[in-house]
Scaffold this motif. Structure first.
Motif, PDB file in Angstrom:
ATOM      1  N   ILE A   1       0.840  -1.197   0.000  1.00 41.19           N
ATOM      2  CA  ILE A   1       0.000   0.000   0.000  1.00 41.19           C
ATOM      3  C   ILE A   1       0.873   1.245   0.000  1.00 41.19           C
ATOM      4  O   ILE A   1       1.956   1.264   0.578  1.00 41.19           O
ATOM      5  CB  ILE A   1      -0.968   0.046   1.207  1.00 41.19           C
ATOM      6  CG1 ILE A   1      -0.211  -0.006   2.530  1.00 41.19           C
ATOM      7  CG2 ILE A   1      -1.993  -1.052   1.137  1.00 41.19           C
ATOM      8  CD1 ILE A   1      -1.050   0.338   3.725  1.00 41.19           C
ATOM      9  N   LYS A   2       0.383   2.267  -0.685  1.00 41.49           N
ATOM     10  CA  LYS A   2       1.070   3.552  -0.694  1.00 41.49           C
ATOM     11  C   LYS A   2       0.657   4.335   0.540  1.00 41.49           C
ATOM     12  O   LYS A   2      -0.512   4.356   0.909  1.00 41.49           O
ATOM     13  CB  LYS A   2       0.723   4.337  -1.951  1.00 41.49           C
ATOM     14  CG  LYS A   2       1.275   3.710  -3.199  1.00 41.49           C
ATOM     15  CD  LYS A   2       0.911   4.512  -4.411  1.00 41.49           C
ATOM     16  CE  LYS A   2       1.434   3.819  -5.661  1.00 41.49           C
ATOM     17  NZ  LYS A   2       1.044   4.507  -6.868  1.00 41.49           N
ATOM     18  N   ILE A   3       1.633   4.971   1.141  1.00 40.22           N
ATOM     19  CA  ILE A   3       1.384   5.816   2.300  1.00 40.22           C
ATOM     20  C   ILE A   3       1.800   7.229   1.899  1.00 40.22           C
ATOM     21  O   ILE A   3       2.983   7.519   1.735  1.00 40.22           O
ATOM     22  CB  ILE A   3       2.190   5.337   3.525  1.00 40.22           C
ATOM     23  CG1 ILE A   3       1.850   3.879   3.827  1.00 40.22           C
ATOM     24  CG2 ILE A   3       1.938   6.239   4.719  1.00 40.22           C
ATOM     25  CD1 ILE A   3       2.781   3.227   4.813  1.00 40.22           C
TER      26      ILE A   3
ATOM     27  N   SER B   1      -7.177   6.420   0.170  1.00 44.94           N
ATOM     28  CA  SER B   1      -7.740   5.672  -0.957  1.00 44.94           C
ATOM     29  C   SER B   1      -7.394   6.296  -2.306  1.00 44.94           C
ATOM     30  O   SER B   1      -7.883   5.867  -3.325  1.00 44.94           O
ATOM     31  CB  SER B   1      -9.260   5.582  -0.815  1.00 44.94           C
ATOM     32  OG  SER B   1      -9.814   6.883  -0.878  1.00 44.94           O
ATOM     33  N   MET B   2      -6.539   7.299  -2.307  1.00 46.25           N
ATOM     34  CA  MET B   2      -6.186   7.965  -3.557  1.00 46.25           C
ATOM     35  C   MET B   2      -4.950   7.320  -4.165  1.00 46.25           C
ATOM     36  O   MET B   2      -4.146   6.719  -3.478  1.00 46.25           O
ATOM     37  CB  MET B   2      -5.900   9.439  -3.299  1.00 46.25           C
ATOM     38  CG  MET B   2      -7.084  10.195  -2.775  1.00 46.25           C
ATOM     39  SD  MET B   2      -6.618  11.876  -2.478  1.00 46.25           S
ATOM     40  CE  MET B   2      -8.140  12.679  -2.852  1.00 46.25           C
TER      41      MET B   2
ATOM     42  N   ASP C   1       5.508   6.739   0.507  1.00 46.48           N
ATOM     43  CA  ASP C   1       6.304   5.557   0.799  1.00 46.48           C
ATOM     44  C   ASP C   1       5.395   4.360   0.542  1.00 46.48           C
ATOM     45  O   ASP C   1       4.191   4.524   0.327  1.00 46.48           O
ATOM     46  CB  ASP C   1       6.774   5.588   2.259  1.00 46.48           C
ATOM     47  CG  ASP C   1       7.926   4.629   2.523  1.00 46.48           C
ATOM     48  OD1 ASP C   1       8.393   3.953   1.577  1.00 46.48           O
ATOM     49  OD2 ASP C   1       8.352   4.538   3.684  1.00 46.48           O
ATOM     50  N   ILE C   2       5.951   3.178   0.571  1.00 43.92           N
ATOM     51  CA  ILE C   2       5.157   1.984   0.326  1.00 43.92           C
ATOM     52  C   ILE C   2       5.432   0.972   1.427  1.00 43.92           C
ATOM     53  O   ILE C   2       6.591   0.664   1.724  1.00 43.92           O
ATOM     54  CB  ILE C   2       5.459   1.365  -1.052  1.00 43.92           C
ATOM     55  CG1 ILE C   2       5.073   2.354  -2.148  1.00 43.92           C
ATOM     56  CG2 ILE C   2       4.744   0.037  -1.225  1.00 43.92           C
ATOM     57  CD1 ILE C   2       5.307   1.866  -3.544  1.00 43.92           C
ATOM     58  N   ALA C   3       4.364   0.491   2.013  1.00 41.64           N
ATOM     59  CA  ALA C   3       4.472  -0.621   2.957  1.00 41.64           C
ATOM     60  C   ALA C   3       4.249  -1.887   2.128  1.00 41.64           C
ATOM     61  O   ALA C   3       3.312  -1.957   1.336  1.00 41.64           O
ATOM     62  CB  ALA C   3       3.417  -0.499   4.045  1.00 41.64           C
ATOM     63  N   HIS C   4       5.142  -2.866   2.299  1.00 42.89           N
ATOM     64  CA  HIS C   4       5.031  -4.079   1.487  1.00 42.89           C
ATOM     65  C   HIS C   4       5.575  -5.281   2.233  1.00 42.89           C
ATOM     66  O   HIS C   4       6.271  -5.155   3.238  1.00 42.89           O
ATOM     67  CB  HIS C   4       5.761  -3.905   0.146  1.00 42.89           C
ATOM     68  CG  HIS C   4       7.254  -3.793   0.279  1.00 42.89           C
ATOM     69  ND1 HIS C   4       8.097  -4.848   0.069  1.00 42.89           N
ATOM     70  CD2 HIS C   4       8.034  -2.742   0.608  1.00 42.89           C
ATOM     71  CE1 HIS C   4       9.338  -4.466   0.261  1.00 42.89           C
ATOM     72  NE2 HIS C   4       9.322  -3.182   0.589  1.00 42.89           N
TER      73      HIS C   4
END
Length: 189
Positions: free
Chosen positions: A107-109, A123-124, A140-143
């Protein structure tokens, strides 16, 4: 499932790595911590004397908005020119891969502080943020930081969370590499 590689070719995860150990790793080039460490560790493990030669590292970006083929290739070459950089064709394809792996969704943060106030931006996507007049958007991205290991017979045998010791990879990779392509699933670790 086929992804674009850093040369613009289509790479089918299973068919194009037939007979090899596949190490599938989700990553992105702007990762501030784990991705570089994990890729450096894999490069070290695969460059040691006696390491199996039938191992393919498939690095799938979870940030195709910023990780162009050129950017991804330059980044991976810091670790190994043999690493295969893969770019999903869509968010849905990335989601499908994550579902197939049993991986946590990336998910993008977004940075939610702006000059015009604070917005709920969970949600964008990148294009929505740009359309709101935010210009280049910082995120940033949580993955999922696991390496998913598949033997030459196509079956998944192991998942390596961060941090996994190099001794574990050194132990497991020769076993995985020795599994015959037509071996039943029970023939693993």
């Amino acid at each position: 499932m086929a992804f674009a590689d850093t040369n613009g070719n289509e790479v089918h995860l299973g068919a194009d790595t037939q007979g090899q150990v596949r190490l599938v790793y989700q990553m992105f080039t702007n990762c501030p911590d784990i991705c570089g460490v994990q890729l450096a560790q894999l490069a070290s493990v695969l460059n040691r004397p006696g390491a199996p030669t039938n191992v393919a590292v498939l690095a799938v970006t979870v940030d195709p908005d910023r990780d162009s083929p050129e950017v991804l290739r330059v980044y991976l070459d810091q670790f190994s020119e043999d690493f295969v950089g893969l770019i999903p064709h869509s968010e849905q394809q990335l989601t499908d891969l994550q579902n197939e792996l049993g991986a946590l969704a990336s998910i993008k943060i977004f940075d939610t502080t702006t000059t015009t106030g604070t917005h709920d931006m969970t949600s964008m996507d990148h294009d929505d943020m740009t359309a709101m007049g935010h210009g280049e958007v910082d995120y940033d991205i949580a993955h999922d930081a696991r390496v998913f290991a598949y033997a030459p017979n196509g079956y998944g045998y192991a998942q390596y969370p961060h941090p996994t010791r190099q001794t574990q990879f050194n132990h497991d990779l020769p076993i995985l590499a020795g599994i015959e392509p037509n071996a039943p699933a029970e023939a693993g670790l």
